[in-house]
Enzyme design. Structure first.
Site, PDB file in Angstrom:
ATOM      1  CB  CYS A  26      -5.184   7.667 -17.643  1.00 30.34           C
ATOM      2  SG  CYS A  26      -4.453   8.319 -19.160  1.00 30.34           S
ATOM      3  N   GLY A  27      -7.542   6.763 -19.183  1.00 25.68           N
ATOM      4  CA  GLY A  27      -8.454   6.506 -20.289  1.00 25.68           C
ATOM      5  C   GLY A  27      -7.748   6.227 -21.599  1.00 25.68           C
ATOM      6  CG  HIS A  59      15.724  -1.432 -28.944  1.00 26.87           C
ATOM      7  ND1 HIS A  59      15.434  -1.234 -30.269  1.00 26.87           N
ATOM      8  CD2 HIS A  59      16.049  -2.753 -28.836  1.00 26.87           C
ATOM      9  CE1 HIS A  59      15.582  -2.367 -30.926  1.00 26.87           C
ATOM     10  NE2 HIS A  59      15.946  -3.307 -30.069  1.00 26.87           N
ATOM     11  NE  ARG A  70     -11.590   6.921 -23.041  1.00 26.44           N
ATOM     12  CZ  ARG A  70     -11.065   7.941 -22.388  1.00 26.44           C
ATOM     13  NH1 ARG A  70     -11.375   8.146 -21.132  1.00 26.44           N
ATOM     14  NH2 ARG A  70     -10.235   8.766 -22.979  1.00 26.44           N
TER      15      ARG A  70
END
Length: 105
Positions: A26-27, A59, A70
């Site tokens: 997402c952004g 881990h 973005r």
């Protein structure tokens, strides 16, 4: 603009159901990663370096790579994806024990 929680949860459910790996974007990468982590068995982490990807896979058994849409260029994403796909969870007892503790939360 989309409702990223729906997409993050859908990817996580598929990953958990099929014991597979997934990628969410997402952004900022934050919200969709948070949404994925709401699904029991999903281990999503937002990573922006190869070192973080490797550490999270080895881990913590990360099974969903979170990426920001973005502020990152496609050539920067390829080494993250390659590392995610090639790195396996570390089988050392301390890591297995800690992953199991995470499962119990």
């Amino acid at each position: 603009s989309t409702d990223y929680p729906q997409f993050g949860a859908a990817v996580a459910r598929k990953v958990v159901a099929e014991a597979a790996l997934g990628v969410v974007v997402c952004g900022s990468g934050v919200g969709i990663t948070m949404a994925a982590n709401k699904v029991t068995g999903a281990r999503a982490m937002l990573c922006d370096t190869v070192e973080r990807v490797v550490g999270a896979r080895e881990h913590n058994g990360m099974n969903i790579l979170g990426l920001q849409g973005r502020g990152i260029d496609l050539p920067e994403i390829e080494p993250l994806l390659v590392s995610f796909l090639k790195t396996k969870p570390d089988t050392a007892e301390r890591h297995k024990r800690r992953r199991e503790q995470l499962n119990q939360l």
